[in-house]
Write an enzyme that holds these catalytic residues in place. Structure first.
Site, PDB file in Angstrom:
ATOM      1  NE  ARG A  64      -0.418   1.793   3.532  1.00 43.71           N
ATOM      2  CZ  ARG A  64       0.736   2.495   3.794  1.00 43.71           C
ATOM      3  NH1 ARG A  64       1.996   1.811   3.999  1.00 43.71           N
ATOM      4  NH2 ARG A  64       0.860   3.762   3.707  1.00 43.71           N
ATOM      5  N   GLY A  65       0.401   2.279  -0.072  1.00 41.63           N
ATOM      6  CA  GLY A  65       0.959   3.595  -0.245  1.00 41.63           C
ATOM      7  C   GLY A  65       1.160   3.947  -1.727  1.00 41.63           C
ATOM      8  CB  ALA A  66       0.386   7.006  -3.749  1.00 41.57           C
ATOM      9  CD  GLN A  83      -3.554   2.640   6.710  1.00 42.32           C
ATOM     10  OE1 GLN A  83      -4.413   3.252   7.673  1.00 42.32           O
ATOM     11  NE2 GLN A  83      -4.340   2.528   5.626  1.00 42.32           N
ATOM     12  CG  ASP A 122      -2.973   8.151  -1.623  1.00 42.20           C
ATOM     13  OD1 ASP A 122      -2.815   8.876  -0.681  1.00 42.20           O
ATOM     14  OD2 ASP A 122      -2.572   6.996  -1.894  1.00 42.20           O
ATOM     15  CG  ASN A 159      -2.177  11.621   2.322  1.00 40.33           C
ATOM     16  OD1 ASN A 159      -1.718  10.806   1.833  1.00 40.33           O
ATOM     17  ND2 ASN A 159      -2.003  11.854   3.967  1.00 40.33           N
ATOM     18  CE  LYS A 160      -5.483   5.855   4.205  1.00 41.71           C
ATOM     19  NZ  LYS A 160      -6.381   4.895   3.419  1.00 41.71           N
ATOM     20  NE  ARG A 172      -6.364   0.790  -1.753  1.00 44.21           N
ATOM     21  CZ  ARG A 172      -5.790   1.491  -1.004  1.00 44.21           C
ATOM     22  NH1 ARG A 172      -4.386   1.039  -0.575  1.00 44.21           N
ATOM     23  NH2 ARG A 172      -6.216   2.280  -0.185  1.00 44.21           N
TER      24      ARG A 172
END
Ligand code: MRU
Length: 353
Positions: free
Chosen positions: A55-57, A201, A242, A252-253, A96
């Site tokens: 995960r994570g862009a 996270q 992201d 972002n998150k 995603r």
């Protein structure tokens, strides 16, 4: 540019290309277990991306780029080979929707495949291209770390959200690359990490990464961040992104937007750290960015325990958009864009996209 990081930062083993398959550190199990999963086909890689094993862009984009190699290796040979390859790429694209790096890296791989006919040739060139992306990501992380650390004073206390570290990239991070570099330069006093509900996270991954590097970190509930900022405990908020729209609005998150509002209210600088591969000039405004909605279980259960009554619904967006007007600066591998806008973003991207 003064930069200790070039010699001292050691990438995390977020992903490794083995001989014919992709090995991923399974982030769902951290911090209790350090286990790896091996993806030998597109189904298992797509599942790993969807369920946040990786995960994570930037990490999603690079994993998908290696996925293109797996697609070329596993597509049925024969006269429908190209169609079989492209349908596997589409499967990865459906995992995603928000992080643009996924689409950006797969677009590059489609082009490599188009220009290199023949299975053997395609596999070789796709692998070279994925490895180049990994190396560029590491180089970009180092540069962003240096540019970001230049903005900090000695004794800085940083607040971050989610995980924008080595785990979210090829191994060094975006927001955390700045933190690692600041630590190397002896500028950092401590880090506060929002726990980042619902998948934690910040608590599970950022606190794990920073503790592993010997950097002092305190975890707080997301809802405590505004009070921390009001108390004057934080010198800068530093997060990843992201997808950054052409006007500088940044996804972002979930929870990042409220952090930016609170930072603005208490005059604390709010920095986004993201490589050029996270910019999306085909999206003019943040409101056009597709926000991934995730399932009920992430809110309804915790550690096998039921948290919600059956009758309660959920609203569970994985990301939010922070308007450019709340962003003090975007730090990318080309430098620092203060008060980002369409003009400055266009000029830093130059011929890149
Ligand atoms: O849902 P996730 O864990 O993939 O979300 C990750 C984030 O929001 C990160 O902050 C973002 O990808 C930047 S990572 C360098």
């Amino acid at each position: 540019m003064f930069c200790l990081a070039e010699t001292e930062m050691v990438p995390l083993p977020t992903m490794q290309w083995m001989d014919g398959f992709l090995r991923l550190l399974d982030q769902r199990q951290l911090p209790s277990e350090e286990t790896y999963i091996d993806c030998r086909d597109i189904d298992s890689l797509a599942e790993a991306i969807r369920t946040l094993a990786v995960r994570g862009a930037p990490a999603i984009g690079i994993a998908a780029a290696f996925g293109a190699v797996i697609a070329a290796l596993t597509a049925d040979p024969g006269k429908e080979y190209d169609d079989a390859f492209y349908s596997k790429i589409e499967m990865l694209e459906r995992t995603r929707p928000t992080a643009v790096n996924l689409f950006h890296c797969l677009e590059i791989q489609r082009d490599v495949f188009r220009r290199n006919p023949g299975r053997e040739n395609a596999v070789r060139m796709l692998l070279e291209s994925a490895r180049n992306m990994m190396q560029s990501d590491l180089d970009a992380s180092r540069r962003m770390g240096c540019f970001g650390a230049d903005l900090l004073d000695k004794g800085s206390v940083i607040l971050t959200h989610c995980n924008a570290g080595g785990l979210a990239t090829a191994g060094l991070g975006t927001a955390l690359a700045v933190i690692y570099e600041a630590w190397d330069r002896n500028l950092l006093s401590k880090v506060y990490a929002d726990e980042t509900r619902p998948l934690l996270q910040g608590a599970r991954l950022t606190a794990w990464e920073l503790s592993r590097a010997g950097i002092p970190v305190d975890v707080l509930p997301d809802s405590a961040a505004a009070s921390l900022l009001r108390n004057g405990e934080v010198d800068a908020v530093i997060v990843g992104s992201d997808r950054i729209a052409a006007n500088g609005d940044a996804a972002n998150k979930i929870g990042t937007y409220q952090l930016a509002l609170a930072a603005k209210a208490h005059a604390v600088p709010f920095y986004i750290v993201a490589p050029l591969s996270t910019f999306d000039i085909s999206t003019s405004l943040g409101s056009e960015i597709e926000i991934e909605q995730r399932g009920r279980d992430e809110l309804a259960c915790l550690g096998g325990r039921k948290l919600l009554p059956e009758a309660a619904g959920v609203w569970n967006p994985a990301f939010d958009v922070t308007p450019a007007s709340l962003i003090t600066a975007i730090i990318c591998e080309e430098g620092v864009l203060f008060s980002p806008d369409t003009e400055s973003i266009k000029s830093v991207l130059g011929g890149v996209h």
